[in-house]
Design a protein around this motif. Sequence first.
Motif, PDB file in Angstrom:
ATOM      1  N   ARG A  77      39.504  37.707  29.798  1.00 39.58           N
ATOM      2  CA  ARG A  77      40.872  36.493  29.538  1.00 39.58           C
ATOM      3  C   ARG A  77      41.510  37.227  28.804  1.00 39.58           C
ATOM      4  NH1 ARG A  77      35.340  33.659  28.232  1.00 39.58           N
ATOM      5  NH2 ARG A  77      35.857  34.174  25.975  1.00 39.58           N
ATOM      6  N   ARG A  78      41.225  37.999  28.013  1.00 35.57           N
ATOM      7  CA  ARG A  78      43.049  38.439  27.644  1.00 35.57           C
ATOM      8  C   ARG A  78      43.800  39.309  28.608  1.00 35.57           C
ATOM      9  NH1 ARG A  78      41.425  39.538  21.661  1.00 35.57           N
ATOM     10  NH2 ARG A  78      43.234  40.294  21.376  1.00 35.57           N
ATOM     11  N   ALA A  79      42.902  39.862  28.682  1.00 32.43           N
ATOM     12  CA  ALA A  79      44.006  41.025  30.488  1.00 32.43           C
ATOM     13  C   ALA A  79      44.223  39.828  31.453  1.00 32.43           C
ATOM     14  CB  ALA A  79      43.064  41.774  30.814  1.00 32.43           C
ATOM     15  N   ALA A  80      44.121  39.038  31.543  1.00 28.71           N
ATOM     16  CA  ALA A  80      44.417  38.556  32.831  1.00 28.71           C
ATOM     17  C   ALA A  80      45.966  37.905  32.636  1.00 28.71           C
ATOM     18  CB  ALA A  80      43.084  37.355  33.522  1.00 28.71           C
ATOM     19  N   PRO A  81      46.011  37.484  32.019  1.00 25.52           N
ATOM     20  CA  PRO A  81      47.703  36.683  32.025  1.00 25.52           C
ATOM     21  C   PRO A  81      48.364  37.646  31.766  1.00 25.52           C
ATOM     22  CG  PRO A  81      45.929  35.656  30.588  1.00 25.52           C
ATOM     23  CD  PRO A  81      44.871  36.935  30.920  1.00 25.52           C
ATOM     24  N   LYS A  82      48.365  38.591  31.748  1.00 24.99           N
ATOM     25  CA  LYS A  82      48.550  39.859  31.584  1.00 24.99           C
ATOM     26  C   LYS A  82      49.149  40.254  32.745  1.00 24.99           C
ATOM     27  CE  LYS A  82      46.992  41.724  28.106  1.00 24.99           C
ATOM     28  NZ  LYS A  82      46.392  42.429  26.439  1.00 24.99           N
ATOM     29  N   GLU A  83      48.710  39.821  34.261  1.00 20.03           N
ATOM     30  CA  GLU A  83      49.071  40.986  35.320  1.00 20.03           C
ATOM     31  C   GLU A  83      50.415  41.389  35.548  1.00 20.03           C
ATOM     32  OE1 GLU A  83      46.439  39.386  38.276  1.00 20.03           O
ATOM     33  OE2 GLU A  83      44.911  41.018  37.723  1.00 20.03           O
ATOM     34  N   THR A  84      50.042  42.363  36.797  1.00 20.17           N
ATOM     35  CA  THR A  84      51.425  42.236  36.493  1.00 20.17           C
ATOM     36  C   THR A  84      51.421  42.911  38.191  1.00 20.17           C
ATOM     37  OG1 THR A  84      52.047  44.791  36.269  1.00 20.17           O
ATOM     38  CG2 THR A  84      52.539  43.085  34.582  1.00 20.17           C
ATOM     39  N   PRO A  85      52.840  43.159  39.000  1.00 18.50           N
ATOM     40  CA  PRO A  85      52.363  43.338  40.036  1.00 18.50           C
ATOM     41  C   PRO A  85      52.004  44.377  40.370  1.00 18.50           C
ATOM     42  CG  PRO A  85      54.867  42.837  39.651  1.00 18.50           C
ATOM     43  CD  PRO A  85      53.989  42.745  38.650  1.00 18.50           C
ATOM     44  N   ASN A  86      52.010  45.908  39.192  1.00 18.66           N
ATOM     45  CA  ASN A  86      51.269  46.912  39.868  1.00 18.66           C
ATOM     46  C   ASN A  86      50.063  46.899  39.410  1.00 18.66           C
ATOM     47  OD1 ASN A  86      53.538  47.274  41.441  1.00 18.66           O
ATOM     48  ND2 ASN A  86      54.660  49.067  39.681  1.00 18.66           N
ATOM     49  N   THR A  87      49.697  46.189  38.244  1.00 17.51           N
ATOM     50  CA  THR A  87      48.753  46.360  37.390  1.00 17.51           C
ATOM     51  C   THR A  87      47.492  45.085  37.727  1.00 17.51           C
ATOM     52  OG1 THR A  87      49.694  47.231  35.761  1.00 17.51           O
ATOM     53  CG2 THR A  87      47.271  47.047  34.883  1.00 17.51           C
ATOM     54  N   LYS A  88      46.365  45.449  37.598  1.00 19.46           N
ATOM     55  CA  LYS A  88      45.560  43.826  37.930  1.00 19.46           C
ATOM     56  C   LYS A  88      43.958  44.125  37.651  1.00 19.46           C
ATOM     57  CE  LYS A  88      48.515  43.008  41.077  1.00 19.46           C
ATOM     58  NZ  LYS A  88      49.354  41.447  41.111  1.00 19.46           N
ATOM     59  N   PHE A  89      43.310  42.914  37.672  1.00 21.00           N
ATOM     60  CA  PHE A  89      42.191  43.031  36.545  1.00 21.00           C
ATOM     61  C   PHE A  89      41.795  42.811  37.176  1.00 21.00           C
ATOM     62  CE2 PHE A  89      45.614  43.391  33.551  1.00 21.00           C
ATOM     63  CZ  PHE A  89      45.521  44.941  32.644  1.00 21.00           C
ATOM     64  N   TYR A  90      39.824  43.025  36.920  1.00 20.64           N
ATOM     65  CA  TYR A  90      38.909  42.358  37.556  1.00 20.64           C
ATOM     66  C   TYR A  90      37.932  41.994  36.398  1.00 20.64           C
ATOM     67  CZ  TYR A  90      41.933  44.285  41.458  1.00 20.64           C
ATOM     68  OH  TYR A  90      42.375  44.089  42.057  1.00 20.64           O
ATOM     69  N   LEU A  91      36.992  40.589  36.893  1.00 16.74           N
ATOM     70  CA  LEU A  91      35.891  40.755  35.818  1.00 16.74           C
ATOM     71  C   LEU A  91      34.527  40.765  37.212  1.00 16.74           C
ATOM     72  CD1 LEU A  91      34.546  39.710  33.402  1.00 16.74           C
ATOM     73  CD2 LEU A  91      34.624  37.067  34.446  1.00 16.74           C
ATOM     74  N   LYS A  92      34.726  42.534  37.144  1.00 15.62           N
ATOM     75  CA  LYS A  92      33.644  43.196  37.639  1.00 15.62           C
ATOM     76  C   LYS A  92      33.373  44.807  37.500  1.00 15.62           C
ATOM     77  CE  LYS A  92      35.597  41.171  42.323  1.00 15.62           C
ATOM     78  NZ  LYS A  92      35.618  41.727  43.825  1.00 15.62           N
ATOM     79  N   ASP A  93      32.129  44.888  37.868  1.00 14.48           N
ATOM     80  CA  ASP A  93      31.093  45.930  37.691  1.00 14.48           C
ATOM     81  C   ASP A  93      31.986  46.655  38.421  1.00 14.48           C
ATOM     82  OD1 ASP A  93      29.903  48.545  36.954  1.00 14.48           O
ATOM     83  OD2 ASP A  93      27.932  47.066  37.677  1.00 14.48           O
ATOM     84  N   LEU A  94      32.247  48.432  38.436  1.00 15.68           N
ATOM     85  CA  LEU A  94      33.399  49.110  39.053  1.00 15.68           C
ATOM     86  C   LEU A  94      32.348  49.304  40.277  1.00 15.68           C
ATOM     87  CD1 LEU A  94      35.461  50.371  40.323  1.00 15.68           C
ATOM     88  CD2 LEU A  94      35.113  51.780  38.844  1.00 15.68           C
ATOM     89  N   LEU A  95      31.055  49.830  39.478  1.00 16.12           N
ATOM     90  CA  LEU A  95      30.013  50.750  40.716  1.00 16.12           C
ATOM     91  C   LEU A  95      29.891  50.118  40.865  1.00 16.12           C
ATOM     92  CD1 LEU A  95      28.745  53.141  36.984  1.00 16.12           C
ATOM     93  CD2 LEU A  95      30.869  53.317  38.679  1.00 16.12           C
TER      94      LEU A  95
END
Length: 230
Positions: A77-95
Amino acid sequence: MKEMYESDLYGEKNPTWHEEDSAWKAGHIERMIKRNKIPSDRICEVGCGTGEILLTLEKAFPTTSLSGYEISPEAFRRAAPKETPNTKFYLKDLLAESDLHFDVVLAIDVIEHVEDYISFIKKLKEFGTFKIFHIPLDLSAQSILRAWPIAELRRNVGHVQYFFKQTALATLEDCGYTIVDHCYTASRLELPNQAFSSRMMRLPRRLMFSLNADFAVRLLGGYSLLVLAK
């Protein structure tokens, strides 16, 4: 310990999510990438927290695509509003993802929180050509003698694995990695707002490190290990 991050408990104990350390960590990562001249068109961070490391790296690598994966809803929730065209965030388990591959995967202060860290490290291997690990070296002579520093790390930040340099490197090698480069990082010396006891130990740490780095780290602690592996 996974529940600590999926609930609000970690944020309650660490309300800043260590954002104040992000620029320092990103600087070390940037230097590691540039020193070894490794491809960095696609960078991923597993356990990205509130995203500040990736956002700082974007400034150093403005044409890079950066992806942050996080299992904590609060951090996301704190990361998502800071997304940019080059930087994206996902609430997921990468593995748990498939068909993803990056030039560099970052695991910055992550494996010490993972109960089955061996499986985690092995599974992470397939997601990137290179991996950069930042691993706190919690085990030192002084931390073992005093005992409470390790107990506090477990209680307040959820460390359940404890390393010194040789066990950290051996763990990665045992999981099938080749060590490309590694160096110490000195949070107790380089970061502001340290406890009084850490400020008092700055001079002894500096002097001993200049004479014998490995011995100083094993005796006095206060360092982490940054590792580039393939």
